[in-house]
Design an enzyme around this catalytic site. Structure first.
Site, PDB file in Angstrom:
ATOM      1  N   TYR A 149      -2.030   7.725   6.371  1.00 53.12           N
ATOM      2  CA  TYR A 149      -2.366   8.565   7.522  1.00 53.12           C
ATOM      3  C   TYR A 149      -3.525   7.876   8.225  1.00 53.12           C
ATOM      4  O   TYR A 149      -4.347   7.229   7.565  1.00 53.12           O
ATOM      5  CB  TYR A 149      -2.841   9.957   7.076  1.00 53.12           C
ATOM      6  N   LYS A 155       8.184   6.829   8.034  1.00 55.61           N
ATOM      7  CA  LYS A 155       8.712   8.043   7.398  1.00 55.61           C
ATOM      8  C   LYS A 155       8.544   9.238   8.324  1.00 55.61           C
ATOM      9  O   LYS A 155       7.439   9.460   8.854  1.00 55.61           O
ATOM     10  CB  LYS A 155       7.960   8.287   6.077  1.00 55.61           C
ATOM     11  N   HIS A 171       9.571  15.887   5.959  1.00 52.05           N
ATOM     12  CA  HIS A 171       8.385  16.210   5.175  1.00 52.05           C
ATOM     13  C   HIS A 171       8.699  17.342   4.183  1.00 52.05           C
ATOM     14  O   HIS A 171       7.888  18.226   3.940  1.00 52.05           O
ATOM     15  CB  HIS A 171       7.251  16.611   6.118  1.00 52.05           C
TER      16      HIS A 171
END
Ligand code: GLV
Length: 391
Positions: free
Chosen positions: A132, A256, A280
């Site tokens: 992230y 992703k 997710h």
């Protein structure tokens, strides 16, 4: 728990529910909003019907494959799961160790409770680092360098988290209040922990981690659990960021969080080497398609230029086989192993992987297919309306 008694992933889920405080179990188990996508991710596999070839003699069944050039023993990879250290002492290291010992890849989440260097040392296998952009490019550059030095072989960039999803169970369980460490705010929610002494003892003996040691903010040190919501909102990953990451990291990049063909193209244009069709685990935007349903469109859009992986809803080896039939190179499992970790640590993760591995092997035998990499469309029947999405 005696994990050998767990016959399927649902058994491990029930065992996790018994050992974990409600807030921790629900963090693993829960999804966003009405939890439609969470449920669809699992249920959509029911709509795919196998077409087995019987009376086929196969001398050797093969489950080995390669992903981004790395050989793995089975097409099942451990997905990034945030806060695994909350489920079990040194949870990320425990799960990474199992992944290595069964011959597959462990993916470490940025939101990990263990140091990325320790996690890499805990596995004999390959590991990927999920990134992230919390704290901005400078913080990310430092982490990327640490991941490179530690020996992570790919970066997984999650693109579906411009803000944390609305996890209603977390709100009800006081996840916000519990991480502020203000005893008065915590008070209404602590009973759920008091009734799980075994978990509590483990948590405190492990240091009662409330930090993310791989997100080191300048002048502040490791980010606290309490700050993760605001930090995520300030760290949206754009296609331009992805191009920046492409320059900062020389190894393979896995993007992703792709749902649609257009985003697959954008990811490829930004330099992705692989794509994960992922929502997710139904934890972000609710009411999106189940990943298995989104997979054909993304595979078609990828035009064979990158490997396409999938996560979401995998609870049986048959689910893995169906994803491979529809073009996934491999799948990632999240909750399936997280339940095992929460239920029984190493033995639970091992059992989860073993259940899925044995299931998958049995499935290809019953299908009359010699190897998981030979699975294709001819082994399944897919609802006609799924095909309509493929341009
Ligand atoms: C973090 O990425 C989560 O889904 O909780």
């Amino acid at each position: 728990m005696n994990t050998s008694r767990a016959v399927n992933i649902e058994d491990l889920r029930r065992a996790a529910r018994r050992r974990l405080p409600r807030a921790v179990f629900d963090y693993i188990d829960g999804g966003a909003d009405r939890e439609h996508t969470l449920a669809h991710n699992c249920r959509a596999y029911d709509d795919i019907i196998f077409r087995p070839r019987c009376a086929v003699a196969v001398p050797n069944y093969e489950m080995r494959t390669t992903v981004l050039g790395t050989e793995i023993a089975m097409p099942i990879i451990l997905a990034p799961v945030g806060s695994s250290r909350m489920f079990y002492p040194r949870g990320e290291e425990v799960a990474a160790n199992v992944a290595g010992s069964v011959g597959t890849i462990y993916t470490l989440s940025t939101l990990s409770g263990c140091l990325l260097e320790d996690v890499k040392k805990a596995t004999t296998g390959p590991a990927w680092y999920q990134l992230y952009l919390i704290g901005g490019h400078d913080v990310a550059r430092a982490t990327i360098e640490r991941a490179r030095l530690a020996g992570y072989s790919a970066l997984v960039v999650t693109i579906d988290t411009p803000v944390a999803g609305m996890r209603e169970r977390d709100l009800r369980n006081g996840m916000k209040e519990l991480v502020t460490r203000n005893p008065w705010k915590m008070l209404p929610f602590v009973m759920q922990f008091a009734v799980k002494p075994q978990w509590l003892a483990g948590f405190f003996s492990d240091g009662g981690m409330m930090k993310f040691p791989n997100v080191v903010l300048p002048g502040e040190g490791p980010m606290l659990y309490a700050d993760v919501g605001t930090a995520l909102e300030a760290s949206v990953v754009t296609w331009a960021d992805l191009k920046w990451i492409r320059h900062a990291w020389q190894g393979p990049i896995v993007v992703k969080g792709v749902h649609i063909g257009d985003d697959a193209r954008r990811a490829i244009d930004a330099g992705a080497n692989a794509i994960v069709v992922s929502n997710h685990g139904g934890r972000q935007l609710d009411d999106v398609h189940a990943t298995i349903r989104a997979l054909p469109e993304v595979v078609a859009a990828a035009r064979g230029q990158v490997e396409v992986l999938l996560d979401g809803g995998i609870r049986r080896g048959g689910d893995v086989a169906k994803a491979l039939c529809l073009g996934a190179r491999a799948v990632l499992i999240g909750r399936a192993y997280a339940y095992g970790l929460g239920a029984a640590g190493e033995a639970g993760v091992r059992r989860a992987v073993e259940i899925l591995r044995a299931d998958l092997l049995r499935t290809i035998k019953l299908l009359g297919c010699p190897s998981t990499s030979a699975l294709d469309r001819s082994y399944v029947e897919v609802p006609a309306e799924w095909e309509a999405r493929v341009k």
